[in-house]
Design a protein around this motif. Structure first.
Motif, mmCIF file in Angstrom:
data_model
loop_
_atom_site.group_PDB
_atom_site.id
_atom_site.type_symbol
_atom_site.label_atom_id
_atom_site.label_comp_id
_atom_site.label_asym_id
_atom_site.label_seq_id
_atom_site.Cartn_x
_atom_site.Cartn_y
_atom_site.Cartn_z
ATOM 1 N N GLN A 1 0.265 -3.794 2.831
ATOM 2 C CA GLN A 1 -1.049 -3.073 1.834
ATOM 3 C C GLN A 1 -1.133 -1.937 2.263
ATOM 4 O O GLN A 1 -1.588 -1.157 2.156
ATOM 5 C CB GLN A 1 -2.347 -3.746 3.621
ATOM 6 C CG GLN A 1 -3.594 -3.875 3.343
ATOM 7 C CD GLN A 1 -3.987 -4.114 2.117
ATOM 8 O OE1 GLN A 1 -3.927 -5.402 1.721
ATOM 9 N NE2 GLN A 1 -4.924 -2.497 1.459
ATOM 10 N N SER B 1 -4.605 -6.653 -5.591
ATOM 11 C CA SER B 1 -5.445 -4.642 -5.396
ATOM 12 C C SER B 1 -5.022 -3.905 -6.032
ATOM 13 O O SER B 1 -5.733 -2.429 -5.937
ATOM 14 C CB SER B 1 -4.649 -4.568 -3.824
ATOM 15 O OG SER B 1 -4.931 -5.698 -3.122
ATOM 16 N N GLU C 1 -3.665 4.934 -4.043
ATOM 17 C CA GLU C 1 -3.570 6.608 -4.294
ATOM 18 C C GLU C 1 -2.754 7.446 -5.024
ATOM 19 O O GLU C 1 -3.328 8.717 -5.120
ATOM 20 C CB GLU C 1 -3.737 6.810 -2.497
ATOM 21 C CG GLU C 1 -4.377 6.369 -1.408
ATOM 22 C CD GLU C 1 -3.766 6.062 0.440
ATOM 23 O OE1 GLU C 1 -2.708 7.100 0.272
ATOM 24 O OE2 GLU C 1 -3.959 5.746 1.356
ATOM 25 N N ASP D 1 -2.333 0.103 -0.026
ATOM 26 C CA ASP D 1 -2.898 1.587 -0.490
ATOM 27 C C ASP D 1 -2.562 3.133 -0.770
ATOM 28 O O ASP D 1 -2.951 4.109 -1.259
ATOM 29 C CB ASP D 1 -3.199 1.845 1.439
ATOM 30 C CG ASP D 1 -3.889 0.842 1.282
ATOM 31 O OD1 ASP D 1 -4.591 0.189 1.021
ATOM 32 O OD2 ASP D 1 -3.963 1.125 3.051
#
Length: 394
Positions: free
Chosen positions: A192, A231, A200, A196
């Protein structure tokens, strides 16, 4: 013209295989080549594969071309196996490829078509052919820290620091499970955190998943790939059937391209089809047809999954046996990581010199970076390997 060609560097694993064959010793052990072997040293044809091939022989009425992208039923079956609904089907374009290597190659070709300036970040270490293909197609490669040779685990802080240096549009190549060559894997919390960073920084995730079912189980091994795919806005997934279906020589793989929206899927599919046409036109179909039959027939699928689970459990047993034997011989628990690693490989974190010493002294054949194929062992050879490791001073 041909006289202008230059000699190419030998593939290290293939060269190791040649040395192994020439070694006259009876007690030699091949831990280099990346294929599964049973306790008798044989790479078997799985039961479900045998049955699917029997049915195919009886039922198939033509050997005509299928399609540039391969059989749509193969794409659907593999997308279901790998992603299981994690991404809407209308966002996924896919092509059948000659093995997982073909999928990786086509992915890199697609990257170059879409963004010639993109760099590809690869783990240090990674499967050597990743870097070789990237160099050949002319894509800049940037290594990110991954394996800590002291702990024999993932250097996660170093990995995140290096990925933070990537620019928007760069590609991050990740191993979906059973990292090759180290056997060290991220946990879902770490995955995860990587997602991220990707989001980002505006990076593109590319996953190479070649060992689904060899680590913690079919569903467990796909969890990270599904997390990433669900995701990110865009992604690439190269999947191989060589190991988990045992169809190495049938060259059966697939490349999936995940678009930001369904509106883009058609263009991605056109480009994937174009790349197949330029490289080999129609992909191999026999292995893909067999895999499709297995995945869409409840009886065959259940038998395949059961045999795959037996293979996985046998490798875990060999890992534990080796870790226990090394603990007994060395009086140290420093080799406990072998039981924690997953998949076919572990990298024991020693020098090329000591790897060569084990080859000369004990007939132990592993790659110079100390990657060893756990599936090349059996209950009788584990003590021999353990003694060679301790005697070499690893």
């Amino acid at each position: 013209m041909l006289g202008n060609l230059k000699a190419q560097p030998a593939d290290k694993i293939l060269a190791l295989m040649a040395k192994f064959k020439e070694d006259p010793r009876d007690q030699k052990i091949d831990l280099g080549v990346g294929v599964y072997k049973n306790a008798e040293g044989v790479t078997p044809v799985m039961r479900a594969v045998k049955e699917a091939e029997r049915r195919l022989l009886e039922e198939q009425t033509s050997k005509s071309y299928v399609a540039l992208a391969g059989d749509p039923a193969f794409a659907d079956a593999m997308i279901d196996l790998v992603l299981d609904g994690a991404v809407a089907r209308d966002r996924i374009a896919a092509i059948a490829t000659p093995g997982g290597t073909g999928a990786v190659r086509q992915a890199f070709e697609l990257v170059k078509l879409a963004n010639p300036e993109a760099r590809v970040f690869v783990s240090n270490p990674t499967w050597p052919n990743h870097v070789s293909i990237l160099k050949y197609v002319g894509i800049e490669t940037v290594a990110y820290r991954y394996f800590d040779t002291e702990t024999r685990a993932v250097d996660f802080d170093g990995m995140l620091e290096d990925l933070a240096q990537a620019n928007a549009g760069d590609v991050v190549l990740l191993h979906g499970c059973c990292h090759n060559p180290t056997g060290a894997n991220l946990n879902l919390t770490q995955w995860q955190a990587v997602v991220d960073v990707i989001n980002e920084k505006g990076l593109i995730a590319m996953i190479d998943i070649a060992y689904q079912g060899f680590g913690d189980g079919l569903e467990e091994d796909a969890a990270a790939t599904r997390l990433v795919a669900s995701s990110v806005k865009e992604g690439l997934i190269a999947a191989s059937c060589s190991k988990n279906f045992g169809v190495y020589r049938e060259r059966t793989g697939i490349l999936m391209g995940i678009s930001e929206s369904a509106d883009q899927t058609g263009i991605v599919q056109q480009n994937l089809n174009f790349l197949n046409r330029q490289n080999y036109s129609f992909p191999p179909d026999h292995g893909a047809r067999v895999v499709t039959m297995i995945l869409t027939d409840p009886e065959l699928r259940a038998d395949w999954a059961a045999e795959l689970e037996d293979i996985r459990i046998s490798m875990l047993g060999l890992r534990q046996q080796l870790a226990d034997e090394l603990q007994k011989l060395s009086g140290s628990d420093r080799f406990g990581f072998i039981a924690e690693h997953r998949g076919m490989f572990s990298q024991i974190g020693t020098t090329p010199e000591l790897v060569e010493k084990m080859r000369v002294d004990a007939g132990i054949y592993m790659v110079g970076d100390s990657r060893m194929n756990i599936a090349g062992l059996n209950e009788k050879t584990v003590p021999i390997l353990a003694k060679a490791i301790v005697d070499a001073g690893v």
